[in-house]
Enzyme design. Structure first.
Site, PDB file in Angstrom:
ATOM      1  N   ASP A 114       0.529   0.371  10.544  1.00 42.27           N
ATOM      2  CA  ASP A 114      -0.285   1.481  10.131  1.00 42.27           C
ATOM      3  C   ASP A 114      -1.459   1.760  10.927  1.00 42.27           C
ATOM      4  O   ASP A 114      -2.220   0.706  10.909  1.00 42.27           O
ATOM      5  CB  ASP A 114      -0.322   1.381   8.623  1.00 42.27           C
ATOM      6  CG  ASP A 114      -1.026   2.765   7.879  1.00 42.27           C
ATOM      7  OD1 ASP A 114      -0.790   3.660   8.419  1.00 42.27           O
ATOM      8  OD2 ASP A 114      -1.779   2.457   6.953  1.00 42.27           O
ATOM      9  N   HIS A 121     -11.363  10.842   8.753  1.00 39.26           N
ATOM     10  CA  HIS A 121     -11.203   9.768   7.861  1.00 39.26           C
ATOM     11  C   HIS A 121     -12.085   8.443   8.009  1.00 39.26           C
ATOM     12  O   HIS A 121     -12.324   7.832   7.011  1.00 39.26           O
ATOM     13  CB  HIS A 121      -9.673   9.453   7.698  1.00 39.26           C
ATOM     14  CG  HIS A 121      -9.078   8.206   6.722  1.00 39.26           C
ATOM     15  ND1 HIS A 121      -9.037   8.489   5.292  1.00 39.26           N
ATOM     16  CD2 HIS A 121      -8.734   7.356   7.138  1.00 39.26           C
ATOM     17  CE1 HIS A 121      -8.826   7.271   4.769  1.00 39.26           C
ATOM     18  NE2 HIS A 121      -8.368   6.431   5.709  1.00 39.26           N
ATOM     19  N   GLU A 188      -2.308   8.021   0.696  1.00 38.78           N
ATOM     20  CA  GLU A 188      -2.765   8.201   2.117  1.00 38.78           C
ATOM     21  C   GLU A 188      -1.561   9.275   2.553  1.00 38.78           C
ATOM     22  O   GLU A 188      -0.497   8.869   2.864  1.00 38.78           O
ATOM     23  CB  GLU A 188      -3.011   7.150   2.769  1.00 38.78           C
ATOM     24  CG  GLU A 188      -4.450   6.411   2.332  1.00 38.78           C
ATOM     25  CD  GLU A 188      -4.833   5.164   3.515  1.00 38.78           C
ATOM     26  OE1 GLU A 188      -3.918   4.732   4.160  1.00 38.78           O
ATOM     27  OE2 GLU A 188      -5.895   4.665   2.886  1.00 38.78           O
ATOM     28  N   GLU A 190       0.088  10.719   5.492  1.00 40.05           N
ATOM     29  CA  GLU A 190       0.228  10.231   7.042  1.00 40.05           C
ATOM     30  C   GLU A 190       1.515  10.828   7.542  1.00 40.05           C
ATOM     31  O   GLU A 190       2.428  11.300   6.931  1.00 40.05           O
ATOM     32  CB  GLU A 190       0.199   8.942   7.118  1.00 40.05           C
ATOM     33  CG  GLU A 190      -1.025   8.007   6.437  1.00 40.05           C
ATOM     34  CD  GLU A 190      -1.017   6.707   6.599  1.00 40.05           C
ATOM     35  OE1 GLU A 190      -0.574   6.019   7.598  1.00 40.05           O
ATOM     36  OE2 GLU A 190      -1.754   5.730   5.965  1.00 40.05           O
ATOM     37  N   ASP A 222       1.077   6.329   2.118  1.00 38.60           N
ATOM     38  CA  ASP A 222       0.849   4.965   2.156  1.00 38.60           C
ATOM     39  C   ASP A 222      -0.336   4.647   0.933  1.00 38.60           C
ATOM     40  O   ASP A 222      -1.450   4.705   1.011  1.00 38.60           O
ATOM     41  CB  ASP A 222      -0.195   4.722   3.569  1.00 38.60           C
ATOM     42  CG  ASP A 222      -0.671   3.248   3.793  1.00 38.60           C
ATOM     43  OD1 ASP A 222      -0.169   2.443   3.044  1.00 38.60           O
ATOM     44  OD2 ASP A 222      -1.640   3.293   4.269  1.00 38.60           O
ATOM     45  N   ARG A 226      -7.125   0.911  -4.093  1.00 42.50           N
ATOM     46  CA  ARG A 226      -8.554   0.907  -3.274  1.00 42.50           C
ATOM     47  C   ARG A 226      -9.413  -0.186  -4.087  1.00 42.50           C
ATOM     48  O   ARG A 226     -10.345  -1.119  -3.373  1.00 42.50           O
ATOM     49  CB  ARG A 226      -9.320   1.935  -3.627  1.00 42.50           C
ATOM     50  CG  ARG A 226      -8.695   3.319  -3.098  1.00 42.50           C
ATOM     51  CD  ARG A 226      -8.733   3.182  -1.670  1.00 42.50           C
ATOM     52  NE  ARG A 226      -8.074   4.460  -1.112  1.00 42.50           N
ATOM     53  CZ  ARG A 226      -7.626   4.375  -0.142  1.00 42.50           C
ATOM     54  NH1 ARG A 226      -7.355   3.403   0.804  1.00 42.50           N
ATOM     55  NH2 ARG A 226      -6.919   5.595   0.749  1.00 42.50           N
ATOM     56  N   GLN A 229      -7.873  -3.437  -2.377  1.00 39.60           N
ATOM     57  CA  GLN A 229      -8.311  -3.329  -0.789  1.00 39.60           C
ATOM     58  C   GLN A 229      -9.669  -3.564  -0.564  1.00 39.60           C
ATOM     59  O   GLN A 229     -10.032  -4.299   0.310  1.00 39.60           O
ATOM     60  CB  GLN A 229      -7.908  -2.033  -0.578  1.00 39.60           C
ATOM     61  CG  GLN A 229      -8.240  -1.758   0.979  1.00 39.60           C
ATOM     62  CD  GLN A 229      -8.051  -0.299   1.253  1.00 39.60           C
ATOM     63  OE1 GLN A 229      -7.744   0.571   0.499  1.00 39.60           O
ATOM     64  NE2 GLN A 229      -8.324   0.104   2.633  1.00 39.60           N
ATOM     65  N   LYS A 242      -1.959  -2.484  -0.115  1.00 41.76           N
ATOM     66  CA  LYS A 242      -1.148  -1.761   0.679  1.00 41.76           C
ATOM     67  C   LYS A 242       0.309  -2.024   0.378  1.00 41.76           C
ATOM     68  O   LYS A 242       1.224  -0.991   0.303  1.00 41.76           O
ATOM     69  CB  LYS A 242      -1.539  -1.734   1.925  1.00 41.76           C
ATOM     70  CG  LYS A 242      -2.949  -1.316   2.350  1.00 41.76           C
ATOM     71  CD  LYS A 242      -3.056   0.261   2.381  1.00 41.76           C
ATOM     72  CE  LYS A 242      -4.250   0.748   3.098  1.00 41.76           C
ATOM     73  NZ  LYS A 242      -4.464   2.039   3.261  1.00 41.76           N
ATOM     74  N   THR A 246       5.349   1.884   0.222  1.00 40.85           N
ATOM     75  CA  THR A 246       5.095   3.120   1.272  1.00 40.85           C
ATOM     76  C   THR A 246       6.107   3.920   1.089  1.00 40.85           C
ATOM     77  O   THR A 246       7.351   3.359   1.519  1.00 40.85           O
ATOM     78  CB  THR A 246       4.784   2.248   2.717  1.00 40.85           C
ATOM     79  OG1 THR A 246       3.991   1.394   2.867  1.00 40.85           O
ATOM     80  CG2 THR A 246       4.443   3.239   3.738  1.00 40.85           C
ATOM     81  N   GLU A 349     -11.475  10.045  -0.391  1.00 48.03           N
ATOM     82  CA  GLU A 349     -12.545  10.966   0.238  1.00 48.03           C
ATOM     83  C   GLU A 349     -12.719  12.209  -0.515  1.00 48.03           C
ATOM     84  O   GLU A 349     -13.591  12.807  -0.688  1.00 48.03           O
ATOM     85  CB  GLU A 349     -11.838  11.320   1.730  1.00 48.03           C
ATOM     86  CG  GLU A 349     -11.704  10.269   2.569  1.00 48.03           C
ATOM     87  CD  GLU A 349     -10.963  10.724   3.912  1.00 48.03           C
ATOM     88  OE1 GLU A 349      -9.810  10.323   3.838  1.00 48.03           O
ATOM     89  OE2 GLU A 349     -11.607  11.526   4.804  1.00 48.03           O
TER      90      GLU A 349
HETATM   91 MN    MN Z   1      -2.817   4.070   5.777  1.00 44.71          MN
END
Ligand code: MN
Length: 397
Positions: A114, A121, A188, A190, A222, A226, A229, A242, A246, A349
């Site tokens: 990834d 971002h 996420e 992606e 993904d 948080r 992480q 993570k 996925t 975000e």
């Molecule tokens: Mn990612």
């Protein structure tokens, strides 16, 4: 172009004759026989059956439970098969309604990487996670596409429920870490790239060879815890925050379908080493317009064209050290975020780090399309997933 078919999708359908993504499906009468299908509007073409009926030389590659043998066959074969599929669209005998089939993970994932390729971002996350740093971007960010190796074995197909992960988390104000279900579960948005043609050790894939190796494109969610992480990621990067799941689309859209959507990436503000320098190369961006919905409500429209690093640069970087490439290797772009507040690809975000994050029962869906020839739209298969509660606390926790 195909002859007229009664199954032909309406004008504007992103799964018309210019798209033709590959997937793996089963039907209720043969639940133990997964085989390759091609999406056409609201139908799935049984590519294995059509290939057999039309005497295709590639029938053996299509009567398979994964796309891997077709992916390994290389670009000339991909182009021949795609051309043959177009010819089979007018033969109604081999179609199934999309809502009557079960879709499976379309390829066997080899390694998974990834990346972190959106400057918007990376800048936003830097400001949220490292508010005291002088610069939101780390000094390496504009010199190489930053990435990490993820967990290939927990990649799941769209529609699979996502169990809320558990783990250690420690907010800066807490004296000690605690254990429990993630309280800051995020998405996420992606875009993923699926490698077909392998490369042996010590043969880096140049920017110009990208098309020979990448079979197709799909959407990726993904999922990211948080709180887990933020506590674990220094100094070696993402790990358990993570690796629990996925999600990827059930459909892999051939790279060649995006020829009309190629676009120049943003202007390079730092000179690049030769293996990453794409100033004289064909435009490496793709004008994909992504839409993120939570429980049916649109929360963001991230533009893939805003990504600083291209998929070709990412593949060149992944192999420049001499690492080999296998059929089924899979890499994702990193969260796609644009410059505007309604173009951000994750809740971190979108809520400026304050939440709310995902609740149990929330369902997240990503869709995307790109401009194709003659005003057509080229779709990526949706990727959807619903959050289900963490299991009861394990003994001793
Ligand atoms: Mn990612």
């Amino acid at each position: 172009m195909p002859q007229h078919s009664p199954l032909e999708p309406a004008e504007g359908d992103p799964f018309g004759a210019h798209t033709l993504p590959y997937g793996v499906f089963t039907t209720p009468d043969a639940p133990d026989r997964p085989r390759i299908g091609v999406r056409y509007g609201a139908y799935v073409l049984d590519a294995a059956a059509a290939a057999a009926a039309h005497g295709s030389a590639h029938a053996g590659l299509l009567d398979q439970p994964t796309l891997n043998p077709l992916m390994a066959a290389g670009r000339p074969v991909w182009q021949e098969v795609r051309s043959e599929v177009r010819g089979w669209l007018s033969d109604e005998a081999h179609f199934h309604p999309l809502d009557r089939v079960t879709l499976h993970l379309p390829f066997e994932v080899a390694d998974y990487v990834d990346f972190y390729a959106s400057e918007h971002h990376a800048g936003n996350v830097g400001r949220i996670f490292r508010p005291d740093a002088d610069e939101p971007l780390t000094p390496n960010w504009k010199h190489l596409p930053i990435g990490y190796h993820g967990r290939a074995g927990t990649i799941v197909v769209s529609g699979t429920d996502v169990v809320r992960p558990q783990g250690q988390r420690k907010a800066p104000a807490d004296a000690t870490p605690s254990f429990g279900p993630s309280l800051r579960l995020d998405i996420e948005a992606e875009v993923g790239f699926v490698v077909g043609t392998p490369a042996p050790v010590n043969t880096p894939v140049t920017l110009g060879a990208f098309r020979e190796h990448v079979f197709g494109v799909c959407l990726v969610n993904d999922w990211s815890a948080r709180d887990i992480q933020a506590w674990e990621y220094v100094p070696l990067g993402p790990f358990l925050g993570k690796s629990f799941a996925t999600s990827v689309s059930a459909w892999i859209t051939p790279l060649d379908a995006f020829d009309e959507a190629r676009t120049a990436p943003p202007e390079r503000t730092h000179p690049l080493l030769p293996y990453l320098d794409d100033s004289g190369a064909e435009p490496g961006g793709i004008d994909l317009r992504i839409e993120v919905t939570v429980n049916g409500e649109t929360v963001s429209r991230p533009p893939f064209s805003a990504m600083y690093w291209t998929a070709a640069q990412q593949l060149a970087h992944m192999t420049v050290n001499g690492a080999s490439l296998r059929t089924g290797d899979f890499y994702a772009s990193g969260t796609v975020s644009g410059p505007e507040p309604d173009q951000l690809g994750c809740l971190l975000e979108l809520t400026q780090g304050k939440g709310p994050y995902l609740a149990d029962g929330d369902e997240v869906t990503l869709t995307a399309w790109a401009p194709g020839p003659d005003g057509a739209r080229i779709g990526l298969g949706e990727v959807t997933g619903r959050i289900v509660p963490a299991p009861a606390a394990p003994p001793g926790s």
